[in-house]
Design a protein around this motif. Sequence first.
Motif, PDB file in Angstrom:
ATOM      1  N   SER A  27       0.840  -1.210   0.000  1.00 49.99           N
ATOM      2  CA  SER A  27       0.000   0.000   0.000  1.00 49.99           C
ATOM      3  C   SER A  27       0.871   1.255   0.000  1.00 49.99           C
ATOM      4  CB  SER A  27      -0.957   0.010   1.180  1.00 49.99           C
ATOM      5  OG  SER A  27      -1.887  -1.031   1.058  1.00 49.99           O
TER       6      SER A  27
ATOM      7  N   MET B 247       2.493   4.886  -1.600  1.00 48.01           N
ATOM      8  CA  MET B 247       2.175   6.091  -2.355  1.00 48.01           C
ATOM      9  C   MET B 247       3.425   6.524  -3.104  1.00 48.01           C
ATOM     10  SD  MET B 247       0.450   9.685  -1.189  1.00 48.01           S
ATOM     11  CE  MET B 247       1.815  10.672  -0.599  1.00 48.01           C
TER      12      MET B 247
ATOM     13  N   GLU C  17      -2.618   3.994   4.875  1.00 43.40           N
ATOM     14  CA  GLU C  17      -3.994   3.571   5.117  1.00 43.40           C
ATOM     15  C   GLU C  17      -4.891   4.444   4.254  1.00 43.40           C
ATOM     16  OE1 GLU C  17      -7.278   2.009   5.749  1.00 43.40           O
ATOM     17  OE2 GLU C  17      -5.586   1.043   6.758  1.00 43.40           O
ATOM     18  N   TRP C  18      -5.364   3.901   3.134  1.00 46.44           N
ATOM     19  CA  TRP C  18      -6.109   4.707   2.165  1.00 46.44           C
ATOM     20  C   TRP C  18      -7.435   5.209   2.712  1.00 46.44           C
ATOM     21  CZ3 TRP C  18      -2.521   6.281  -0.520  1.00 46.44           C
ATOM     22  CH2 TRP C  18      -1.511   5.455  -0.982  1.00 46.44           C
TER      23      TRP C  18
ATOM     24  N   ARG D 260      -4.902  12.464   5.217  1.00 45.16           N
ATOM     25  CA  ARG D 260      -4.686  12.600   3.771  1.00 45.16           C
ATOM     26  C   ARG D 260      -4.039  13.947   3.478  1.00 45.16           C
ATOM     27  NH1 ARG D 260      -9.816  10.623   3.389  1.00 45.16           N
ATOM     28  NH2 ARG D 260     -10.691  12.679   2.952  1.00 45.16           N
TER      29      ARG D 260
ATOM     30  N   ILE E 283      -1.231   5.971  -6.115  1.00 44.74           N
ATOM     31  CA  ILE E 283      -1.590   5.298  -4.866  1.00 44.74           C
ATOM     32  C   ILE E 283      -1.786   3.827  -5.200  1.00 44.74           C
ATOM     33  CG2 ILE E 283      -2.534   7.350  -3.767  1.00 44.74           C
ATOM     34  CD1 ILE E 283      -5.351   6.381  -4.458  1.00 44.74           C
TER      35      ILE E 283
ATOM     36  N   SER F  22      -2.247  -0.502  -3.964  1.00 47.26           N
ATOM     37  CA  SER F  22      -2.711  -1.497  -3.017  1.00 47.26           C
ATOM     38  C   SER F  22      -2.725  -2.851  -3.719  1.00 47.26           C
ATOM     39  CB  SER F  22      -4.128  -1.136  -2.550  1.00 47.26           C
ATOM     40  OG  SER F  22      -4.593  -2.065  -1.612  1.00 47.26           O
TER      41      SER F  22
ATOM     42  N   ILE G 187      -8.237   0.004  -5.049  1.00 50.63           N
ATOM     43  CA  ILE G 187      -8.682   0.976  -4.052  1.00 50.63           C
ATOM     44  C   ILE G 187     -10.081   1.414  -4.464  1.00 50.63           C
ATOM     45  CG2 ILE G 187      -8.237   3.271  -3.064  1.00 50.63           C
ATOM     46  CD1 ILE G 187      -5.217   2.698  -3.662  1.00 50.63           C
TER      47      ILE G 187
ATOM     48  N   THR H 181     -12.709   6.314  -2.392  1.00 49.80           N
ATOM     49  CA  THR H 181     -11.482   6.550  -1.622  1.00 49.80           C
ATOM     50  C   THR H 181     -10.405   7.153  -2.522  1.00 49.80           C
ATOM     51  OG1 THR H 181     -12.008   4.712  -0.148  1.00 49.80           O
ATOM     52  CG2 THR H 181      -9.704   5.432  -0.212  1.00 49.80           C
ATOM     53  N   ALA H 182     -10.219   6.581  -3.696  1.00 49.98           N
ATOM     54  CA  ALA H 182      -9.232   7.105  -4.641  1.00 49.98           C
ATOM     55  C   ALA H 182      -9.566   8.545  -5.026  1.00 49.98           C
ATOM     56  CB  ALA H 182      -9.161   6.210  -5.872  1.00 49.98           C
TER      57      ALA H 182
ATOM     58  N   TRP I 290      -8.437  11.017  -2.380  1.00 48.73           N
ATOM     59  CA  TRP I 290      -6.999  11.262  -2.464  1.00 48.73           C
ATOM     60  C   TRP I 290      -6.672  12.172  -3.646  1.00 48.73           C
ATOM     61  CZ3 TRP I 290      -2.967  10.308   0.764  1.00 48.73           C
ATOM     62  CH2 TRP I 290      -3.243   9.529   1.883  1.00 48.73           C
TER      63      TRP I 290
ATOM     64  N   SER J 127      -4.208   5.224  -9.718  1.00 47.50           N
ATOM     65  CA  SER J 127      -4.511   4.195  -8.732  1.00 47.50           C
ATOM     66  C   SER J 127      -3.967   2.888  -9.293  1.00 47.50           C
ATOM     67  CB  SER J 127      -6.021   4.110  -8.511  1.00 47.50           C
ATOM     68  OG  SER J 127      -6.323   3.120  -7.551  1.00 47.50           O
TER      69      SER J 127
END
Length: 137
Positions: A37, A39, A61-62, A69, A88, A90, A94, A98-99, A102, A122
């Motif tokens: 996970s 960035m 932690e997304w 953030r 980002i 994972s 994601i 949530t994406a 960000w 992503s």
Amino acid sequence: MAFENLPSDWSTRPLDDVTLCHDVVDLCVSFQDRASSSMLTLYADEHDVPIGAPVLVAGVEWGCASAERREAVDLMTGMGPPAVLFGISSRTPIPEPTAQRWLEEAERACRAAEVRLLGFYSVDMEGIRQLSAVPSS
């Protein structure tokens, strides 16, 4: 792997081409980084050419609170580069909401720091999704 298609001089080319950006993100975010996970922050000069080494921060932690953030993205844009590209990652995709949070935070931070956002991606084990447009030159 898309990065296998990268031209040998990719690090001297501006990040204004969608295919090039996609392949660069694929190169910079390894499967191990995706599993962790991570960035990605890739800085670029005033001509949108990558400068320095990519920065990868693992264990993000997304689904964190908006303050976390904001802090993470402000730190990365506050370094003062002319331009930046974010990814980002994972192990699994994601979630889109949530994406998007960000991405919105990255857009806000870039405006505040007067840094051009070259792209926001992503990344997971299955692929890479571009969430923002790559600026045209």
